[in-house]
Motif scaffolding. Structure first.
Motif, mmCIF file in Angstrom:
data_model
loop_
_atom_site.group_PDB
_atom_site.id
_atom_site.type_symbol
_atom_site.label_atom_id
_atom_site.label_comp_id
_atom_site.label_asym_id
_atom_site.label_seq_id
_atom_site.Cartn_x
_atom_site.Cartn_y
_atom_site.Cartn_z
ATOM 1 N N SER A 1 48.533 44.353 45.612
ATOM 2 C CA SER A 1 48.188 45.185 44.461
ATOM 3 C C SER A 1 49.155 44.945 43.304
ATOM 4 O O SER A 1 48.745 44.814 42.143
ATOM 5 N N ASN A 2 50.445 44.882 43.613
ATOM 6 C CA ASN A 2 51.443 44.638 42.574
ATOM 7 C C ASN A 2 51.220 43.285 41.909
ATOM 8 O O ASN A 2 51.318 43.153 40.686
ATOM 9 N N LEU A 3 50.914 42.273 42.712
ATOM 10 C CA LEU A 3 50.663 40.947 42.156
ATOM 11 C C LEU A 3 49.392 40.926 41.316
ATOM 12 O O LEU A 3 49.356 40.279 40.262
ATOM 13 N N ALA A 4 48.359 41.615 41.762
ATOM 14 C CA ALA A 4 47.109 41.658 40.994
ATOM 15 C C ALA A 4 47.373 42.228 39.610
ATOM 16 O O ALA A 4 46.917 41.687 38.596
ATOM 17 N N ASP A 5 48.125 43.318 39.552
ATOM 18 C CA ASP A 5 48.480 43.944 38.278
ATOM 19 C C ASP A 5 49.344 43.002 37.431
ATOM 20 O O ASP A 5 49.119 42.835 36.232
ATOM 21 N N LEU A 6 50.330 42.380 38.057
ATOM 22 C CA LEU A 6 51.228 41.468 37.352
ATOM 23 C C LEU A 6 50.453 40.288 36.758
ATOM 24 O O LEU A 6 50.621 39.943 35.586
ATOM 25 N N TYR A 7 49.591 39.684 37.567
ATOM 26 C CA TYR A 7 48.804 38.549 37.084
ATOM 27 C C TYR A 7 47.836 38.980 35.980
ATOM 28 O O TYR A 7 47.591 38.239 35.043
ATOM 29 N N GLN A 8 47.281 40.166 36.081
ATOM 30 C CA GLN A 8 46.296 40.622 35.102
ATOM 31 C C GLN A 8 46.935 40.973 33.764
ATOM 32 O O GLN A 8 46.477 40.519 32.719
ATOM 33 N N PHE A 9 47.971 41.776 33.772
ATOM 34 C CA PHE A 9 48.491 42.334 32.536
ATOM 35 C C PHE A 9 49.714 41.622 31.959
ATOM 36 O O PHE A 9 50.002 41.774 30.771
ATOM 37 N N TYR A 10 50.443 40.869 32.766
ATOM 38 C CA TYR A 10 51.684 40.279 32.287
ATOM 39 C C TYR A 10 51.653 38.749 32.259
ATOM 40 O O TYR A 10 52.071 38.140 31.289
ATOM 41 N N ILE A 11 51.145 38.142 33.313
ATOM 42 C CA ILE A 11 51.102 36.684 33.381
ATOM 43 C C ILE A 11 49.779 36.155 32.826
ATOM 44 O O ILE A 11 49.697 35.018 32.388
ATOM 45 N N LYS A 12 48.765 36.991 32.831
ATOM 46 C CA LYS A 12 47.431 36.654 32.297
ATOM 47 C C LYS A 12 46.770 35.516 33.070
ATOM 48 O O LYS A 12 46.118 34.657 32.495
ATOM 49 N N ASP A 13 46.939 35.519 34.380
ATOM 50 C CA ASP A 13 46.239 34.565 35.249
ATOM 51 C C ASP A 13 45.169 35.373 35.982
ATOM 52 O O ASP A 13 45.400 35.939 37.047
ATOM 53 N N TYR A 14 43.987 35.435 35.376
ATOM 54 C CA TYR A 14 42.930 36.317 35.862
ATOM 55 C C TYR A 14 42.352 35.875 37.206
ATOM 56 O O TYR A 14 41.931 36.717 38.001
ATOM 57 N N THR A 15 42.360 34.596 37.469
ATOM 58 C CA THR A 15 41.857 34.114 38.759
ATOM 59 C C THR A 15 42.742 34.634 39.894
ATOM 60 O O THR A 15 42.241 35.125 40.907
ATOM 61 N N LYS A 16 44.055 34.546 39.718
ATOM 62 C CA LYS A 16 44.977 35.042 40.749
ATOM 63 C C LYS A 16 44.909 36.560 40.835
ATOM 64 O O LYS A 16 45.021 37.129 41.922
ATOM 65 N N SER A 17 44.734 37.216 39.709
ATOM 66 C CA SER A 17 44.580 38.669 39.725
ATOM 67 C C SER A 17 43.355 39.052 40.549
ATOM 68 O O SER A 17 43.424 39.936 41.403
ATOM 69 N N GLU A 18 42.252 38.386 40.303
ATOM 70 C CA GLU A 18 41.017 38.672 41.031
ATOM 71 C C GLU A 18 41.200 38.479 42.530
ATOM 72 O O GLU A 18 40.808 39.342 43.332
ATOM 73 N N LEU A 19 41.822 37.377 42.934
ATOM 74 C CA LEU A 19 42.043 37.118 44.364
ATOM 75 C C LEU A 19 42.893 38.207 45.007
ATOM 76 O O LEU A 19 42.612 38.660 46.118
ATOM 77 N N ASN A 20 43.931 38.639 44.297
ATOM 78 C CA ASN A 20 44.807 39.675 44.847
ATOM 79 C C ASN A 20 44.119 41.034 44.901
ATOM 80 O O ASN A 20 44.287 41.777 45.873
ATOM 81 N N TRP A 21 43.338 41.396 43.855
ATOM 82 C CA TRP A 21 42.594 42.668 43.916
ATOM 83 C C TRP A 21 41.631 42.656 45.084
ATOM 84 O O TRP A 21 41.521 43.639 45.823
ATOM 85 N N LYS A 22 40.904 41.550 45.279
ATOM 86 C CA LYS A 22 39.935 41.474 46.381
ATOM 87 C C LYS A 22 40.627 41.623 47.730
ATOM 88 O O LYS A 22 40.084 42.234 48.648
ATOM 89 N N LYS A 23 41.814 41.065 47.849
ATOM 90 C CA LYS A 23 42.539 41.155 49.118
ATOM 91 C C LYS A 23 42.961 42.594 49.415
ATOM 92 O O LYS A 23 43.007 42.992 50.576
ATOM 93 N N THR A 24 43.232 43.396 48.364
ATOM 94 C CA THR A 24 43.667 44.771 48.619
ATOM 95 C C THR A 24 42.609 45.554 49.373
ATOM 96 O O THR A 24 42.917 46.244 50.337
#
Length: 194
Positions: free
Chosen positions: A147-170
């Motif tokens: 969850s922390n990585l999904a948020d980090l990738y989405q809002f700070y690093i702006k890597d939406y593909t990695k954010s999506e993968l991490n949200w789905k894993k949660t």
């Protein structure tokens, strides 16, 4: 995109997420029943729990897989210049305790999660990513680092593909983790290009 269209997409998105969550919960509930069979004198084991005929229940510890080397704990963090000096001092003090704990036990997942949070607030997004990625390795079945990585990738690093993968894993880990569905919804509606 007009406000009405966004609201309509938002409502449709929530309905789709609710249906998907319902299907996942139903499927998980349907397949998660445990049946213990055998003579009362037998020992039956299921998912790390062992039960004997005399009624004693014993939790069997799983062997810890060999972990890769831990990330360096000597990383230099330069705080964001916009942060209040008192906040920086407080976070640096907390991080010193966290680092001390990790030097004693580099497999302490909670400490890696805390370190990632401290680094993120200070503005060290790469250091936060590194800490949470390692926390995932220690125990991939814990929602927090994903969850922390999904948020980090989405809002700070702006890597939406990695954010999506991490949200789905949660919510693959915990189908009741509502924040995962909400995070994925916000990612699709507000962050990802159409």
């Amino acid at each position: 995109m007009g406000m009405t269209k966004k609201k309509t997409l938002g409502i449709i998105g929530l309905i789709v997420l609710a249906v998907v969550a319902g299907v996942i919960i139903y499927r998980d509930h349907r397949t998660s029943k445990i049946e213990i069979t055998g003579n009362l004198s037998d020992t039956v084991s299921n998912n790390g729990i062992s039960m004997t005929g005399d009624g004693k229940v014993e939790v069997v510890k799983n062997e810890v897989a060999k972990l890769p080397p831990a990330p360096s704990l000597d990383r230099v963090v330069t705080p964001l210049k916009t942060l209040d000096a008192a906040l920086v001092k407080n976070l640096e003090d907390k991080m010193a305790v966290t680092l001390s704990n990790l030097k004693k036990d580099s497999t302490n997942q909670d400490a890696w999660i805390a370190l990632g949070g401290e680094r993120k607030v200070l503005g060290d997004y790469e250091g936060a990513r590194e800490a949470w990625e390692y926390a995932k390795v220690i125990n991939p079945n814990t929602v927090a680092p994903w969850s922390n990585l999904a948020d980090l990738y989405q809002f700070y690093i702006k890597d939406y593909t990695k954010s999506e993968l991490n949200w789905k894993k949660t919510f693959a880990i915990d189908v009741t983790y509502v924040q995962g569905y909400r995070g994925l919804y916000y990612l699709y509606v507000y962050s990802m290009p159409s």
